[in-house]
Design an enzyme around this catalytic site. Sequence first.
Site, mmCIF file in Angstrom:
data_model
loop_
_atom_site.group_PDB
_atom_site.id
_atom_site.type_symbol
_atom_site.label_atom_id
_atom_site.label_comp_id
_atom_site.label_asym_id
_atom_site.label_seq_id
_atom_site.Cartn_x
_atom_site.Cartn_y
_atom_site.Cartn_z
ATOM 1 N N HIS A 72 15.681 23.296 66.981
ATOM 2 C CA HIS A 72 16.370 22.286 66.164
ATOM 3 C C HIS A 72 16.086 20.886 66.709
ATOM 4 O O HIS A 72 16.669 19.909 66.250
ATOM 5 C CB HIS A 72 17.893 22.501 66.204
ATOM 6 C CG HIS A 72 18.350 23.795 65.610
ATOM 7 N ND1 HIS A 72 17.940 24.232 64.372
ATOM 8 C CD2 HIS A 72 19.210 24.742 66.072
ATOM 9 C CE1 HIS A 72 18.524 25.398 64.104
ATOM 10 N NE2 HIS A 72 19.281 25.731 65.117
ATOM 11 N N ARG A 213 25.787 33.443 53.815
ATOM 12 C CA ARG A 213 26.953 33.214 52.967
ATOM 13 C C ARG A 213 26.597 33.264 51.489
ATOM 14 O O ARG A 213 27.045 34.111 50.744
ATOM 15 C CB ARG A 213 27.599 31.869 53.316
ATOM 16 C CG ARG A 213 28.943 31.601 52.645
ATOM 17 C CD ARG A 213 29.497 30.256 53.086
ATOM 18 N NE ARG A 213 28.625 29.166 52.681
ATOM 19 C CZ ARG A 213 28.731 28.535 51.508
ATOM 20 N NH1 ARG A 213 29.651 28.882 50.630
ATOM 21 N NH2 ARG A 213 27.904 27.542 51.206
ATOM 22 N N LYS A 214 25.754 32.331 51.031
ATOM 23 C CA LYS A 214 25.361 32.283 49.622
ATOM 24 C C LYS A 214 23.853 32.257 49.426
ATOM 25 O O LYS A 214 23.316 32.899 48.539
ATOM 26 C CB LYS A 214 25.978 31.056 48.933
ATOM 27 C CG LYS A 214 27.415 31.237 48.491
ATOM 28 C CD LYS A 214 27.835 30.053 47.621
ATOM 29 C CE LYS A 214 29.221 30.262 47.045
ATOM 30 N NZ LYS A 214 29.623 29.130 46.166
#
Length: 257
Positions: A72, A213-214
């Site tokens: 990151h 999650r989605k």
Amino acid sequence: FYKQFTIFPLSGTNWVGQILTDLVAIFEEKMQNKASSMNDEELEEFPYLEIGDTGKYERMNKLPSRRVIFTHLLPENLPRSVFKNKAKILLLIRNPKDVATSFYHFCKAMPPLPSYETWNDFFIAFMTKKMPWGCYFEYLSKWNKYAADENIMTITYEELKENPVLGVKNIAAFFGIALTEEELQSVVERTSFQSMKKNSQKTHGAFGNIFFRKGGVSDWKNLFSEDQNEKMDKAFEEHVGGTTLGKKLKYELYCKA
């Protein structure tokens, strides 16, 4: 490093990381007629460059050259050898409104991270550079300086969602991974959101439902107020509007109500 995968948190890390790891594993097995040179324990230890004890890097140097490392980090925080040796870097970016939305839900579900009582509290922190990994707009701006480098490939979360077959093919081609159509299709199927969510308890344990999650696009529309939309639109233009990465994100298409 042979392959580097860099991304701001909550931009699709697990998804694209799995795609690249699968591509390399299949290619190695095919070329050497044996399983990947890294075992499960090594794969678990080495994914994130910035996480682990100091001895981790010495152990990493002893591994065979086909290494896939996630990070990151901003470019200036990476070892200079990454750029000097022209390691191939896959840079994944995602529209900032969905990054913020996903980050908010992630913080709510992960106790070690800072908690926010409301979405509005989180939005203020996100826009005032008070996030654990810094400012997303600055992340985009700093990586934009390297966007034209031949050893860096930029792909967006949205284009990969729109056409995963083409996305996987492009990633494979960039890293020089020659696979058959059938092998590429197997990677696409195994790394679909539905497949990864189904296997998330096995791959991520209790955190499975948090990481998967989605997996959609435009979830930001369920949270952003008109004022918040205007503030983020302005911030995007100030930091990366008109830049290579800014154009790549297709902000008008994915971030305008």
